[in-house]
Write an enzyme that holds these catalytic residues in place. Sequence first.
Site: not given
Ligand code: DMJ
Length: 622
Positions: A249, A253, A602, A516, A382
């Site tokens: 995370e 982020r 992501t 998503e 994912d």
């Molecule tokens: C985000 O923090 C990122 O996209 C992560 O890869 C998956 N989940 C959340 C959003 O749903």
Amino acid sequence: MPVATLLPFTATPNRKSASPTSFRLTEKFILLLVFSAFITLCFGAIFFLPDSSKLLSGVFFHSSAVETNTRTGPDSSDSGSAGNDERVLAKIRKDHEKALLEAKDTLQKRPDEIVKDIRNEKDELVKESVGQGGKDVNNLPFVEYRRPPGTTGHEPLDPETRERRAKIKEMMKHAWDSYRRYSWGSNELRPISKQGHSSNLFGSIKGATIVDALDTLYIMEMFEEFDAATEWVEKNLDFVVNAEVSVFEVNIRFVGGLLSAYYLSGKEVFRRKAVELGEKLLPAFKTPTGIPWALLNLKSGIGRNWPWASGGSSILAEYGTLHLEFMHLSKLSGNPEFAQKVMNIRKVLNRLDKPQGLYPNYLNPNSGQWGQHHVSVGGLGDSFYEYLLKAWLMSDKTDEEGKKMYYDALQAIETNLMRKSSGGLTYIAEWKGGLLEHKMGHLTCFAGGMIALGADGAPSDKTGHQMEQAAEIARTCHESYARTALKLGPEAFRFDGGVEAIATRQNEKYFILRPEVIETYMYMWRFTHDPKYREWGWEAVQALEQHCKVEGGYSGVRDVYSSTPNHDDVQQSFYLAETLKYLYLLFSDDDHLPFDHWVFNTEAHPLPVIKKDNTDRPNEVE
Ligand code: DMJ
């Protein structure tokens, strides 16, 4: 005696007028008496309470949560011998004496002197951590900044699209202003109770929303807000914390957000902070295999895995979602270690047998063996697949290994996980030791966009097929929204027990402002220009406005099948980083962050393609 007079750091009105050196003799005497009584009590406890020395050593010298979950090295042997106890007690005694002297000293000081001392101590701590293996981030090598093309866009010609794009910017403004007003500096906003919210994913690092939103503010040309966010980062973003964070995370982020902010704006502070944080994450890789821990204490450098993860395993979507950021960290810092760490992850994976060509979600970092054979393109799996493809694209299509791993994995997913419902909806199921669970998560919906993004590079006979797959997944995910009362998608939906694209379990009916589905619409729009994707995006905007917008920001909802929304009171930082950014790009022209120059991490943070001939030119128009 009033309590205030016992508190040495409280500025009472009469203290202001006293001379700076000034405690009266009687005051000093009383304070000394109080301190001595306290110390005597502590020693009493040490000597007379049962086994109190062990208790103290546990409290002062170890964090039990961390200790129980980390491997023991040669220096972590049992320290409970009598000799050790003696030494520990002597140390405590010495520390207390020192503390007493310091406290006496502090009492002589003015408040501004105390503040100065605290600052000095903090600087010392930073220097110390640099000495302990961290690099001095103030001495980064010179990097010539060249702004990649398309960092800002222009007004779309078509009036309706222009209006819709402006509406998304207005939504961003509401989300941002509310955060700024009610929870500035916290990680996230609670929009109903109008206060800050912090999840333990970030330890005691602060400002997740600020860092996550930086690039969205820039892209939307909200420069006054961007400047305020930059100033906060300069003055307050602090990684010298004694706390445990989620490596994944924090990477997607914070590191991702800072890198994007640097590449968009050219401001050095973002490069410096990104590298500083990257350095702090490196100890997570200290495992026998080099597969990183999920959790890391940023001060001690001690890592561990989630206690619930199959036999102490690391998670595919976590250790497999560091590649893009770490390649850029090496490029911007001149330190090859970042790239080496993520390339080693590939090496470990390539040595392992894959059941049916699939990658299980769990891998033990000690043994290098798979944990439970669960496979998912949603949660826990994912973004690993996403990063294989994007590593190849971000390398200007030179990373052949990443490319092969992606297309091979996609083939295995198609064969083993992708199914069509009797009603004709294509979905990606989950695989548990060979058995399929006919459920698709909201998270899995990103796969439509990923497959579309990769279709062009697939072997030529597969490009059309993959574009069709991507379009079908987009349609299924749209259905999961359309079949609810609020027209917002559930966390997971099923294709069994007579239902299709509907959540059947109460704990899968929530919507937490996730991006998503909109992400997939954005990719599908760019590749097909089929107007239905903009229409579907607009449906989502209306639902967000109607059911998630509240006076204090935007909130998730607990049940998308109930026509009266029950708000969860969290404005997730990814709502500003991803959901609103992808919506904005859906209504922007293709030359805004064009795909041949940028890939999105992501968390939707754009990172520039590292051009193989180093000819990435600054955009002449900008
Ligand atoms: C985000 O923090 C990122 O996209 C992560 O890869 C998956 N989940 C959340 C959003 O749903």
